[in-house]
Design a protein around this motif. Structure first.
Motif, short mmCIF file in Angstrom:
data_model
loop_
_atom_site.label_atom_id
_atom_site.label_comp_id
_atom_site.label_asym_id
_atom_site.label_seq_id
_atom_site.Cartn_x
_atom_site.Cartn_y
_atom_site.Cartn_z
N ALA A 1 0.47 -1.22 -0.29
CA ALA A 1 -0.01 0.04 0.31
C ALA A 1 0.64 0.83 0.09
CB ALA A 1 -1.09 -0.21 1.44
N CYS A 2 1.73 1.07 0.64
CA CYS A 2 2.94 1.93 0.74
C CYS A 2 3.27 2.48 -0.22
CB CYS A 2 4.17 2.40 1.87
SG CYS A 2 5.21 3.27 2.39
N VAL A 3 4.41 1.29 -1.42
CA VAL A 3 4.44 1.56 -2.43
C VAL A 3 2.99 2.35 -4.27
CG1 VAL A 3 5.65 0.30 -4.48
CG2 VAL A 3 6.60 -0.16 -1.87
N ASN A 4 2.46 1.15 -3.82
CA ASN A 4 1.22 2.40 -4.08
C ASN A 4 1.30 3.50 -4.55
OD1 ASN A 4 -1.33 1.45 -6.01
ND2 ASN A 4 -2.19 2.44 -3.96
N ARG A 5 1.48 4.59 -3.11
CA ARG A 5 1.27 5.72 -3.07
C ARG A 5 2.28 6.44 -3.88
NH1 ARG A 5 -0.39 8.90 1.53
NH2 ARG A 5 -1.64 7.33 2.88
N LEU A 6 3.26 5.57 -4.17
CA LEU A 6 4.83 5.88 -5.08
C LEU A 6 3.81 6.14 -6.87
CD1 LEU A 6 7.85 4.27 -3.14
CD2 LEU A 6 6.79 7.01 -2.85
N VAL B 1 8.44 8.23 -17.12
CA VAL B 1 7.21 7.30 -17.05
C VAL B 1 7.91 6.32 -16.74
CG1 VAL B 1 6.59 4.70 -18.74
CG2 VAL B 1 5.92 7.70 -18.77
N ASP B 2 9.60 6.29 -16.41
CA ASP B 2 10.95 5.30 -16.46
C ASP B 2 10.87 4.89 -15.17
OD1 ASP B 2 12.82 3.01 -17.81
OD2 ASP B 2 13.95 4.70 -16.56
N VAL B 3 10.42 6.05 -14.10
CA VAL B 3 10.42 6.28 -12.69
C VAL B 3 9.19 4.88 -12.25
CG1 VAL B 3 9.94 7.26 -10.12
CG2 VAL B 3 11.37 8.36 -12.28
N THR B 4 7.64 5.13 -12.86
CA THR B 4 7.16 4.43 -12.46
C THR B 4 7.20 3.58 -13.47
OG1 THR B 4 5.76 6.28 -13.62
CG2 THR B 4 4.33 4.30 -13.51
N ASP C 1 -1.19 -8.86 -5.17
CA ASP C 1 -1.76 -8.08 -5.19
C ASP C 1 -2.26 -7.96 -6.84
OD1 ASP C 1 -3.81 -6.14 -4.26
OD2 ASP C 1 -2.88 -4.66 -3.28
N ASP C 2 -3.51 -7.43 -6.77
CA ASP C 2 -4.16 -6.86 -8.45
C ASP C 2 -4.24 -5.46 -8.35
OD1 ASP C 2 -5.99 -8.13 -7.12
OD2 ASP C 2 -6.75 -9.29 -9.15
N HIS C 3 -4.46 -5.04 -6.75
CA HIS C 3 -5.05 -3.88 -6.84
C HIS C 3 -5.21 -2.67 -6.91
CE1 HIS C 3 -7.71 -7.22 -5.11
NE2 HIS C 3 -8.78 -6.26 -5.46
N SER C 4 -3.50 -2.42 -7.70
CA SER C 4 -2.94 -1.32 -7.73
C SER C 4 -3.24 0.19 -8.09
CB SER C 4 -1.39 -1.70 -7.89
OG SER C 4 -1.65 -1.90 -9.58
N ASP C 5 -3.44 1.51 -8.02
CA ASP C 5 -4.24 2.03 -8.33
C ASP C 5 -3.13 2.72 -9.52
OD1 ASP C 5 -6.18 2.01 -6.81
OD2 ASP C 5 -4.90 2.99 -4.78
#
Length: 222
Positions: A167-172, A196-199, A217-221
């Motif tokens: 969840a923390c990485v999801n914020r990134l 885009v490369d940072v993503t 977990d397949d719920h990344s945003d």
């Protein structure tokens, strides 16, 4: 400069194109370096090679996908990857590479802002990104610390603790995606690839946490 309206699906296409481009460069560099280096990059039992094969397969439910050569190139850019004992060690390497790339992009954003004398939508887009990356550079060490608590447990990690790290990485991921989208719509479409490369580095970190903890977990945003 003309603006190009962009959606998340367009960004996903850009990520794929960046991966293809890096694959070609990695392939060219490997051939130029000689067969010994090529054999070293694909030697049996190598943890980096194993991980990158997983990244190129459907083992991860998340939309993480890297062709093996660019994945190997990214991880091997940090010498600690050669000494990694497990997937958790590689996840730490990925966190540190992500932080390095994020700092470089944040510096690039500051340089652009100092060079922009007109108060327009491009300037606003870079201010938006500056706020995103400032938050990221505070959040990355926190995510890393959360994962360090989970790392010793490996695939037996507590599910909630592993999901908290993700969840923390999801914020990134959300921050990097939003910055890329606002730049594409208000700046030069052809110059957004480094952002885009940072993503992609966020996705690599996410995938390594999934493998290290056995938590998919397949719920990344992003």
């Amino acid at each position: 400069m003309a603006a190009h309206p962009m959606t998340s699906s367009t960004l996903a296409t850009m990520l794929l194109l960046v991966a293809v481009g890096i694959t070609k460069v990695a392939g060219d560099d490997s051939r130029n370096a000689g067969s010994n280096k090529g054999n070293d990059m694909t030697r049996a039992g190598d943890l980096v090679v194993e991980v990158c094969k997983n990244m190129s397969s459907d083992i991860l439910k998340n939309k993480v996908h890297f062709d093996p050569e660019p994945c190997i190139s990214v991880l091997r850019s940090d010498n600690r990857s050669a000494m990694a004992k497990d997937h958790g060690d590689l996840a730490i390497v990925a966190f540190d590479l992500l932080e390095q790339h994020s700092k470089a992009i944040a510096s690039k954003i500051d340089s652009f802002l100092h060079g922009l004398k007109v108060h327009n939508w491009t300037e606003r887009a870079f201010r938006f990104c500056a706020a995103d990356y400032a938050a990221m550079l505070h959040t990355i060490p926190l995510c890393r610390d959360i994962f360090l608590d989970v790392k010793p447990m490996g695939t037996k990690a507590d599910h909630f603790a592993a999901m908290t790290a993700l969840a923390c990485v999801n914020r990134l991921g959300v921050a990097t995606r939003d910055c890329s989208l606002v730049l594409v719509n208000n700046w030069d479409y052809d110059q957004v690839d480094p952002f885009v490369d940072v993503t992609r580095h966020v996705s690599l970190t996410w995938g390594l946490i999934e493998i290290a903890t056995g938590t998919l977990d397949d719920h990344s945003d992003w």
